[in-house]
Design a protein around this motif. Structure first.
Motif, short mmCIF file in Angstrom:
data_model
loop_
_atom_site.label_atom_id
_atom_site.label_comp_id
_atom_site.label_asym_id
_atom_site.label_seq_id
_atom_site.Cartn_x
_atom_site.Cartn_y
_atom_site.Cartn_z
N GLY A 1 77.19 -16.35 6.39
CA GLY A 1 77.48 -16.06 7.79
C GLY A 1 77.95 -14.63 8.02
O GLY A 1 78.40 -14.28 9.10
N VAL A 2 77.85 -13.78 6.99
CA VAL A 2 78.28 -12.38 7.08
C VAL A 2 77.09 -11.53 7.53
O VAL A 2 75.96 -11.72 7.07
CB VAL A 2 78.82 -11.89 5.71
N VAL A 3 77.36 -10.59 8.43
CA VAL A 3 76.32 -9.71 8.96
C VAL A 3 75.79 -8.83 7.83
O VAL A 3 76.55 -8.28 7.04
CB VAL A 3 76.86 -8.85 10.12
N ARG A 4 74.47 -8.69 7.78
CA ARG A 4 73.82 -7.84 6.79
C ARG A 4 74.21 -6.38 7.04
O ARG A 4 74.22 -5.92 8.19
CB ARG A 4 72.30 -7.98 6.88
N GLY A 5 74.49 -5.68 5.97
CA GLY A 5 74.96 -4.30 6.07
C GLY A 5 74.02 -3.35 6.76
O GLY A 5 74.45 -2.39 7.40
N HIS A 6 72.72 -3.60 6.68
CA HIS A 6 71.79 -2.64 7.28
C HIS A 6 71.89 -2.61 8.81
O HIS A 6 71.58 -1.59 9.42
CB HIS A 6 70.34 -2.86 6.81
N PHE A 7 72.37 -3.66 9.43
CA PHE A 7 72.57 -3.63 10.88
C PHE A 7 73.75 -2.73 11.23
O PHE A 7 73.70 -1.96 12.20
CB PHE A 7 72.80 -5.04 11.44
N ILE A 8 74.81 -2.81 10.45
CA ILE A 8 76.00 -1.99 10.68
C ILE A 8 75.66 -0.52 10.43
O ILE A 8 76.02 0.36 11.21
CB ILE A 8 77.16 -2.47 9.78
N ALA B 1 72.64 0.82 10.58
CA ALA B 1 71.69 1.27 11.59
C ALA B 1 72.40 1.67 12.88
O ALA B 1 72.00 2.64 13.54
CB ALA B 1 70.65 0.18 11.86
N GLN B 2 73.43 0.93 13.26
CA GLN B 2 74.20 1.30 14.44
C GLN B 2 74.81 2.69 14.24
O GLN B 2 74.71 3.56 15.11
CB GLN B 2 75.30 0.28 14.74
N ALA B 3 75.43 2.90 13.07
CA ALA B 3 76.09 4.18 12.79
C ALA B 3 75.08 5.32 12.71
O ALA B 3 75.29 6.40 13.29
CB ALA B 3 76.87 4.08 11.49
N GLU B 4 73.96 5.10 12.02
CA GLU B 4 72.97 6.17 11.86
C GLU B 4 72.33 6.54 13.20
O GLU B 4 72.16 7.72 13.51
CB GLU B 4 71.89 5.76 10.86
#
Length: 192
Positions: free
Chosen positions: A105-112, A114-117
């Motif tokens: 149930g943890v958000v995949r790191g690439h979404f986090i 992608a928001q930052a980039e």
């Protein structure tokens, strides 16, 4: 702050200041902060001619999207709410079930990331740019339904390189931090 009994005139002034500082505050959050009901806050907003949170954020977002150069609005991961090109930017991402690992149930790191980039690309003052270097740190897990607020700041510029720090928080706690070197590919800006 929530346990204090506010005289109406003081509460009105404090509500105005709070919304000016953070236009994303909901009536419920303001009600908790000032120890009154959501209905009281709605009446306070009406008296102060402050629109509801959706209208406030839409107005802020429209101005931010008009300033984009290196990316298009649909390329921003999350919703862009503030942008001062070459200085700072802010985006908000509400996580959804399709972003998480099923088992944890943890958000995949690439979404986090992608928001930052995408925010780092948005904040630099260039027509064409790419990520040259990214130094990232995941600090706390993010779960479905969490709202991520990312703030980008251009800390330095050297020729065609922009040094950008992005900090992402949920409920006021930092969950992710990145330091980017963004490279402008605009004509005459120099080599990568």
């Amino acid at each position: 702050m929530g346990t204090r009994r506010w005289p109406k005139s003081e509460r009105l002034a404090a509500v105005r200041r709070a919304v000016e500082e953070d236009p994303f505050l909901t009536d419920e959050e303001l009600a908790r902060r000032f120890g009154v009901s959501s209905q009281t806050i709605r009446l306070d907003r009406l008296e102060l001619s402050i629109p509801e949170v959706r209208a406030r954020t839409r107005r802020v977002a429209e101005g931010a999207y008009r300033q984009l150069r290196a990316v298009r609005g649909r390329e921003i991961v999350g919703e862009l709410y503030e942008l001062q090109r070459g200085v700072s930017a802010l985006s908000v991402l509400t996580t959804t079930p399709d972003m998480v690992f099923e088992k944890s149930g943890v958000v995949r790191g690439h979404f986090i990331f992608a928001q930052a980039e995408s925010l780092a690309l948005a904040v630099i003052d260039a027509e064409v740019a790419l990520t040259g270097v990214a130094n990232i740190k995941y600090k706390l897990p993010v779960c479905v339904g969490d709202t991520l607020v990312a703030r980008a700041e251009v800390t330095r510029r050297r020729q065609n390189k922009y040094f950008v720090t992005v900090r992402t928080q949920k409920k006021g706690r930092e969950v992710f931090r990145a330091k980017f070197i963004m490279v402008s590919l605009d004509e005459g800006s120099g080599a990568v």
